[in-house]
Structures are given as C-alpha cells and as structure tokens.
Design a protein around this motif. Structure first.
Motif, PDB file in Angstrom:
ATOM      1  N   VAL A 207       0.795  -1.222   0.000  1.00  0.00           N
ATOM      2  CA  VAL A 207       0.000   0.000   0.000  1.00  0.00           C
ATOM      3  C   VAL A 207       0.834   1.282   0.000  1.00  0.00           C
ATOM      4  O   VAL A 207       0.582   2.181  -0.810  1.00  0.00           O
ATOM      5  CB  VAL A 207      -1.018  -0.019   1.169  1.00  0.00           C
ATOM      6  N   PRO A 208       1.839   1.444   0.875  1.00  0.00           N
ATOM      7  CA  PRO A 208       2.602   2.696   0.857  1.00  0.00           C
ATOM      8  C   PRO A 208       3.268   2.969  -0.489  1.00  0.00           C
ATOM      9  O   PRO A 208       3.360   4.129  -0.916  1.00  0.00           O
ATOM     10  CB  PRO A 208       3.652   2.488   1.956  1.00  0.00           C
ATOM     11  N   LYS A 209       3.732   1.921  -1.152  1.00  0.00           N
ATOM     12  CA  LYS A 209       4.390   2.106  -2.442  1.00  0.00           C
ATOM     13  C   LYS A 209       3.388   2.393  -3.561  1.00  0.00           C
ATOM     14  O   LYS A 209       3.730   3.034  -4.565  1.00  0.00           O
ATOM     15  CB  LYS A 209       5.244   0.891  -2.791  1.00  0.00           C
ATOM     16  N   ILE A 210       2.160   1.915  -3.418  1.00  0.00           N
ATOM     17  CA  ILE A 210       1.119   2.282  -4.383  1.00  0.00           C
ATOM     18  C   ILE A 210       0.886   3.791  -4.321  1.00  0.00           C
ATOM     19  O   ILE A 210       0.745   4.463  -5.344  1.00  0.00           O
ATOM     20  CB  ILE A 210      -0.188   1.515  -4.104  1.00  0.00           C
ATOM     21  N   SER A 218       2.850   9.141 -13.327  1.00  0.00           N
ATOM     22  CA  SER A 218       3.353   8.702 -14.626  1.00  0.00           C
ATOM     23  C   SER A 218       2.233   8.051 -15.432  1.00  0.00           C
ATOM     24  O   SER A 218       1.125   7.836 -14.941  1.00  0.00           O
ATOM     25  CB  SER A 218       4.493   7.698 -14.438  1.00  0.00           C
ATOM     26  N   GLN A 219       2.545   7.725 -16.669  1.00  0.00           N
ATOM     27  CA  GLN A 219       1.589   7.035 -17.542  1.00  0.00           C
ATOM     28  C   GLN A 219       1.793   5.524 -17.530  1.00  0.00           C
ATOM     29  O   GLN A 219       1.110   4.797 -18.259  1.00  0.00           O
ATOM     30  CB  GLN A 219       1.732   7.561 -18.974  1.00  0.00           C
ATOM     31  N   VAL A 220       2.725   5.042 -16.704  1.00  0.00           N
ATOM     32  CA  VAL A 220       2.954   3.600 -16.579  1.00  0.00           C
ATOM     33  C   VAL A 220       1.745   2.952 -15.923  1.00  0.00           C
ATOM     34  O   VAL A 220       1.176   3.479 -14.958  1.00  0.00           O
ATOM     35  CB  VAL A 220       4.230   3.325 -15.759  1.00  0.00           C
ATOM     36  N   ASN A 221       1.335   1.796 -16.447  1.00  0.00           N
ATOM     37  CA  ASN A 221       0.152   1.103 -15.945  1.00  0.00           C
ATOM     38  C   ASN A 221       0.429   0.395 -14.623  1.00  0.00           C
ATOM     39  O   ASN A 221       1.554  -0.044 -14.365  1.00  0.00           O
ATOM     40  CB  ASN A 221      -0.324   0.065 -16.969  1.00  0.00           C
ATOM     41  N   LEU A 222      -0.617   0.261 -13.814  1.00  0.00           N
ATOM     42  CA  LEU A 222      -0.521  -0.455 -12.543  1.00  0.00           C
ATOM     43  C   LEU A 222      -1.509  -1.607 -12.528  1.00  0.00           C
ATOM     44  O   LEU A 222      -2.682  -1.455 -12.905  1.00  0.00           O
ATOM     45  CB  LEU A 222      -0.813   0.488 -11.372  1.00  0.00           C
ATOM     46  N   ALA A 223      -1.041  -2.768 -12.100  1.00  0.00           N
ATOM     47  CA  ALA A 223      -1.897  -3.950 -11.928  1.00  0.00           C
ATOM     48  C   ALA A 223      -1.818  -4.407 -10.476  1.00  0.00           C
ATOM     49  O   ALA A 223      -0.746  -4.396  -9.872  1.00  0.00           O
ATOM     50  CB  ALA A 223      -1.470  -5.075 -12.864  1.00  0.00           C
ATOM     51  N   ILE A 224      -2.954  -4.813  -9.925  1.00  0.00           N
ATOM     52  CA  ILE A 224      -3.031  -5.299  -8.553  1.00  0.00           C
ATOM     53  C   ILE A 224      -3.291  -6.796  -8.567  1.00  0.00           C
ATOM     54  O   ILE A 224      -4.284  -7.255  -9.144  1.00  0.00           O
ATOM     55  CB  ILE A 224      -4.153  -4.599  -7.762  1.00  0.00           C
ATOM     56  N   SER A 225      -2.405  -7.573  -7.957  1.00  0.00           N
ATOM     57  CA  SER A 225      -2.635  -9.012  -7.809  1.00  0.00           C
ATOM     58  C   SER A 225      -3.620  -9.205  -6.656  1.00  0.00           C
ATOM     59  O   SER A 225      -3.217  -9.264  -5.501  1.00  0.00           O
ATOM     60  CB  SER A 225      -1.313  -9.735  -7.531  1.00  0.00           C
ATOM     61  N   VAL A 253      -5.856   2.037  -4.103  1.00  0.00           N
ATOM     62  CA  VAL A 253      -6.200   1.950  -5.521  1.00  0.00           C
ATOM     63  C   VAL A 253      -7.025   3.169  -5.941  1.00  0.00           C
ATOM     64  O   VAL A 253      -6.770   3.779  -6.999  1.00  0.00           O
ATOM     65  CB  VAL A 253      -6.967   0.648  -5.803  1.00  0.00           C
ATOM     66  N   LYS A 254      -7.988   3.536  -5.125  1.00  0.00           N
ATOM     67  CA  LYS A 254      -8.829   4.699  -5.446  1.00  0.00           C
ATOM     68  C   LYS A 254      -7.990   5.979  -5.477  1.00  0.00           C
ATOM     69  O   LYS A 254      -8.198   6.862  -6.322  1.00  0.00           O
ATOM     70  CB  LYS A 254      -9.965   4.821  -4.437  1.00  0.00           C
ATOM     71  N   TYR A 255      -7.043   6.071  -4.553  1.00  0.00           N
ATOM     72  CA  TYR A 255      -6.147   7.229  -4.554  1.00  0.00           C
ATOM     73  C   TYR A 255      -5.347   7.275  -5.856  1.00  0.00           C
ATOM     74  O   TYR A 255      -5.221   8.335  -6.487  1.00  0.00           O
ATOM     75  CB  TYR A 255      -5.186   7.151  -3.353  1.00  0.00           C
TER      76      TYR A 255
END
Length: 357
Positions: A207-210, A218-225, A253-255
């Motif tokens: 969570v802290p790193k998210i 950035s425009q880099v995509n994020l995926a959550i396992s 995630v909402k943030y």
C-alpha cells in the motif's frame, strides 16, 4: 575494484556523472543511442565519442551480459529463459508474442518473500533485489534474440520488444528505486523508446508504495494481484493481506486512480473451490464497483507442490461479472507446455520441484 554496469545508469544520472568528471552532458545521449538504438556494446566502437571519453568509460564501466542457462520455446511462440547472474543466482524472463507486439515479463528479485501460497515464485525465498542493470539486460537479451529471429526483416515491428510487464519473480515495489530506474531507461526517448503506456507494473498490494507510485503521476500502468474478494480468502492465499487488508488496498487503488486518472487492472487467478464461486464473483463485483479498471481473470497454472487446482468454473465466474456490469477479460494463456507458471523453471533448476530438469 568491480566496475559499475553502464546499464545501471538512467540518462539523467549518466549526464550528472559525466559532468562531474568534466565531460559534456550531451555525450550521455550519444552513449544511450549507441547502447539501446544501435545495439553497440563496445565503447571503442562508439565513433562519435572522444578518445578521452572512451578511455574514461572503459575505466569506470563495464558492459556486461546475462549468462543464459536454459531457453524453452512453447508451441505458441512463448520463450522462457533462465539466466545466471554474476553471483550465480538464477532468474527467469518470459517473451510472450502478442497480436499487438512482443511483450516481455521481467523479474525484479531473486526469489520472493510474499509467500503467496499458490505461487511457484514463493518456493524460493527472496535472496536479494535485482540491480537496475539486471532488469535492463533481460530486455537487451530478448531484443538480441528477436533481432536474430528477424535478421532478414529488421524493420519488422516484431523484431524488438514493444511491451513490458513487470510481473516476473519478486515484488516490484519491494525494489522500488531500481525498478523505477529500469522503467526510466527503457522508456527514454534516446533509448528503447518503449512507451509508458506499454509498461505495466504489478504489485501484491504494498500500500505505501502504491501511494508513492501514484504520486509519480506517470503514464505507466498499474496492476493489482488481488486474487480474492474478501479478507478471509486473501489472508489464506496472500500473507501480505494481513499487513494491508483489502480495505486499505482498495483505498490506495482509489487514490491512484483519482491521482493519475489511469485505469487499473485487477489480476484474479481462479482456483478451484477457493475463490471461484458465484458468491465470490458477486463479492468481487461489489469490491471493484465504481473504480476505473477491469478484472483480468487468469486460469491457474498448477504447481505440483501446491494443493490448488485450476478452476472448472471460469466461464461461469466470467458470466456473473459480465451480468453485474464488471469490465472483465479472460487472459490468454502462454507457454502451458514449458513450465509456464512464474518461478517454475527456476524452482526446477534449484531442485525444489519434484521433476528436476
């Protein structure tokens, strides 16, 4: 004294280093172009650099390579590679040919401390983080393989890596700085020029790193396992959930979504009798409701040492999500016939899986 790898340096860091040593800043762009565009891996062959700069580079940097131990190619074109690092540790990288281009799954750690109960990667505990250069070299090596494969058609878009998923062995956000330096190198316009929107980083839910990642904007995509719709199931599958339960994860995630205005991916491996019931699908739909994202449903790759089985209700689960207006897809499987599960090839090499290679 061991020299530093040139592949550890982002363009900005290389510019700073050169200026500190009384060389011109613009030479860093020239070096990047030689390394990542022209694929020249010898300082002496970089013809537009001064003799003094070439000498300086040879004295301070090495241009290293990964030692390829095993290469397995699937019937579907997937290539899985097992590399040995300088300290004799091993890592995996996977090339997955897609309709839209050549996608590479990059490893970020030797082993994984997340200990997800269904995952082959967790069979070997974390020994260390990868350095930036060890991630860059995964891309460089596969680009060499593709260049050789399309030697008669070098301008073919398939002759180079176009997409990156940071989803290999390890938790990327446990190695945040090195991973981000890697992203900056492969994304750089003077280097591989892989677009930020063609790069995806996956996390188990640190969570802290998210939050830190969101603040990079950035425009880099994020995926959550994610892999579970509630804390009870996720606690059993993923120990990290005890530190960062689903409620905190969804808040992060909402943030991220609000901060970046980017769509997020929820990865959900379907395991028979664990997280694949109709009620689980309903819970999942409620959990992700209102979030700009989609659910990526993944058939489970069975690992002999783990008791879990591939779900037989994938289609039914998918249909429930669709009826509840959840944006969901079924992930195409790659390399089923070549130790496809993340960490399997390395674990077999280390003798941790029963049928050793």
């Amino acid at each position: 004294m061991k020299k530093n790898s040139i592949f550890n340096y982002t363009l900005e860091n290389l510019e700073i280093f050169l200026e500190k040593n009384n060389f011109k800043k613009f030479s860093a762009k020239q070096i990047f172009n030689w390394l990542y565009v022209k694929n020249i891996l010898d300082f002496d062959l970089m013809t537009n650099l001064s003799k003094e700069l070439k000498t300086f580079l040879k004295e301070n940097f090495e241009i290293n390579e990964l030692n390829l131990l095993v290469s397995e190619e699937s019937n579907d074109g997937t290539i899985k590679l097992l590399f040995m690092l300088d300290d004799k540790k091993t890592i995996e990288t996977v090339l997955m040919p897609q309709k839209y281009g050549q996608s590479v799954c990059v490893t970020t750690q030797v082993g994984c401390k997340m200990s997800c109960t269904f995952c082959a990667s967790g069979l070997i505990k974390t020994e260390r983080n990868l350095e930036t250069y060890e991630m860059v070299l995964q891309i460089l090596t596969i680009n060499k393989i593709l260049k050789d494969k399309y030697i008669d058609d070098p301008d073919n878009p398939k002759a180079r890596v176009s997409h990156i998923v940071v989803m290999g062995i390890g938790e990327p956000f446990d190695n945040f700085k090195n991973v981000w330096d890697f992203v900056n190198i492969v994304n750089n316009g003077n280097g591989y020029k892989i677009g930020a929107r063609h790069i995806t980083i996956s996390t188990c839910g640190v969570v802290p790193k998210i939050i830190d990642f969101a603040n990079l904007n950035s425009q880099v995509n994020l995926a959550i396992s994610l892999h579970a719709p509630n804390n009870e199931i996720r606690n059993k599958l993923m120990p990290i959930n005890k530190a960062y339960p689903i409620e905190k994860l969804i808040d992060a995630v909402k943030y991220y979504v609000n901060k970046t205005n980017r769509r997020i991916t929820f990865e959900y491996i379907l395991i028979e009798g664990i997280n694949d019931s109709e009620q689980n699908a309903i819970e999942l739909a409620k959990l992700v409701k209102g979030i700009n994202g989609y659910v990526n449903l993944i058939p489970y790759n069975e690992v002999e040492e783990n008791p879990f089985k591939r779900s037989t209700k994938i289609s039914q689960f998918f249909q429930v999500l669709k009826k509840l207006n959840v944006n969901a897809i079924l992930r195409k499987e790659f390399g089923i016939d070549i130790n496809a599960a993340c960490g399997q090839l390395r674990a077999k090499r280390e003798g941790i899986l029963k049928n050793e290679i």
